[in-house]
Design a protein around this motif. Structure first.
Motif, short mmCIF file in Angstrom:
data_model
loop_
_atom_site.label_atom_id
_atom_site.label_comp_id
_atom_site.label_asym_id
_atom_site.label_seq_id
_atom_site.Cartn_x
_atom_site.Cartn_y
_atom_site.Cartn_z
N ALA A 266 0.84 -1.21 0.00
CA ALA A 266 0.00 0.00 0.00
C ALA A 266 0.86 1.24 0.00
CB ALA A 266 -0.91 -0.01 1.22
N TYR B 37 -3.54 -1.47 -5.64
CA TYR B 37 -2.95 -2.79 -5.40
C TYR B 37 -3.81 -3.88 -6.01
CZ TYR B 37 -1.04 -6.88 -3.05
OH TYR B 37 -0.48 -8.11 -2.78
N LEU C 198 1.59 -3.35 -6.95
CA LEU C 198 1.16 -2.02 -6.50
C LEU C 198 1.60 -1.01 -7.56
CD1 LEU C 198 0.09 -0.03 -4.29
CD2 LEU C 198 2.45 0.01 -3.40
#
Length: 282
Positions: free
Chosen positions: A254, A266, A273
């Protein structure tokens, strides 16, 4: 009306007149001929070229056709003068008579040797390059040397200036002191340089360790990573991916977002990501 008259032997003129019956005594006049050095003539054809970063780094001959006439057959060619200008970089190279001359924006030279004979002077402030041919260089030999001149950029330079370079042939001088000038020649080769996009690089990427049942909250993966790009100061996108031993149910990457980048997106299936720049200006 010869530009190269013989001076070895004086001319003799004999004059008589006749009154219709008798000739006069002969009057003899001797005229000596003194030569005056004539400036050589120079004609050249310039050839523009285009170079490309890291791949096509040396031009063809910048003056593929050069014609020199010293007028006096006994004269040899003593020097030629060129001017380098435009977006020169210090690592650029001009190849003259077996010598790669570099340091074009910082290094001047006087009487520096050329590998295949002769010397050169270079003024890095004005870009004037003077080639001093070896003694008794004929016009044909000087033509060959000038026709072999090439220009290049550093093959290892990943961010060359794309401002065009120019090479101008200004003058040739014979050993009698005569010189043809740029006003007659006016030949300039223009060398353009094309940049290639180089991939950015990541350095100082560290490993991280998580301890089961201890490191249970989000943890910064790497606080030391540095990014470099020789072509640009901006980044448009960053991707981070778990590439080995991904646990789709447990693992998460994240990024919260900041002034330069949007919050990351994500994909739990691929462990990827994706972070994008706000306006591609970070």
């Amino acid at each position: 009306d010869s530009e190269d008259p013989s001076t070895a032997t004086a001319r003799t003129f004999t004059v008589t007149v006749n009154d219709g019956v008798l000739d006069s005594d002969a009057a003899v006049s001797t005229i000596a001929v003194s030569a005056v050095n004539d400036e050589p003539t120079l004609a050249a054809t310039a050839a523009d070229d285009s170079l490309t970063e890291n791949t096509d780094v040396t031009s063809g001959a910048v003056f593929p056709t050069v014609t020199i006439d010293p007028i006096e057959t006994s004269d040899s060619i003593s020097e030629a003068q060129l001017t380098l200008a435009g977006g020169l970089e210090d690592s650029d190279i001009i190849n003259v008579n077996g010598t790669a001359i570099t340091g074009l924006t910082t290094t001047s030279a006087t009487g520096a040797a050329l590998a295949s004979g002769g010397t050169y002077d270079y003024n890095h402030t004005t870009g004037v390059l003077t080639i001093h041919f070896a003694g008794s260089t004929s016009a044909a030999a000087a033509e060959t040397i000038l026709e072999a001149i090439t220009f290049g950029i550093d093959a290892s330079d990943n961010d060359p200036s794309t401002t065009a370079r120019t090479v101008t042939l200004n003058t040739v001088t014979d050993n009698g002191g005569g010189a043809d000038t740029n006003a007659d020649i006016n030949e300039t080769a223009t060398i353009t340089v094309n940049a290639m996009d180089d991939a950015p690089t990541l350095i100082n990427v560290d490993n991280s360790t998580w301890v089961e049942d201890v490191d249970v909250t989000a943890k910064i993966i790497d606080t030391n990573v540095d990014l470099a790009d020789v072509d640009s100061d901006t980044v448009t996108q960053i991707t981070v991916q778990i590439t080995a031993n991904l646990d789709n149910a447990e693992d998460v990457l994240a990024f919260a977002g900041d002034a330069n980048f949007n919050a990351g997106t994500y994909n739990a299936t691929t462990g990827l990501l994706t972070i994008t720049s706000t306006g591609a200006s970070a």
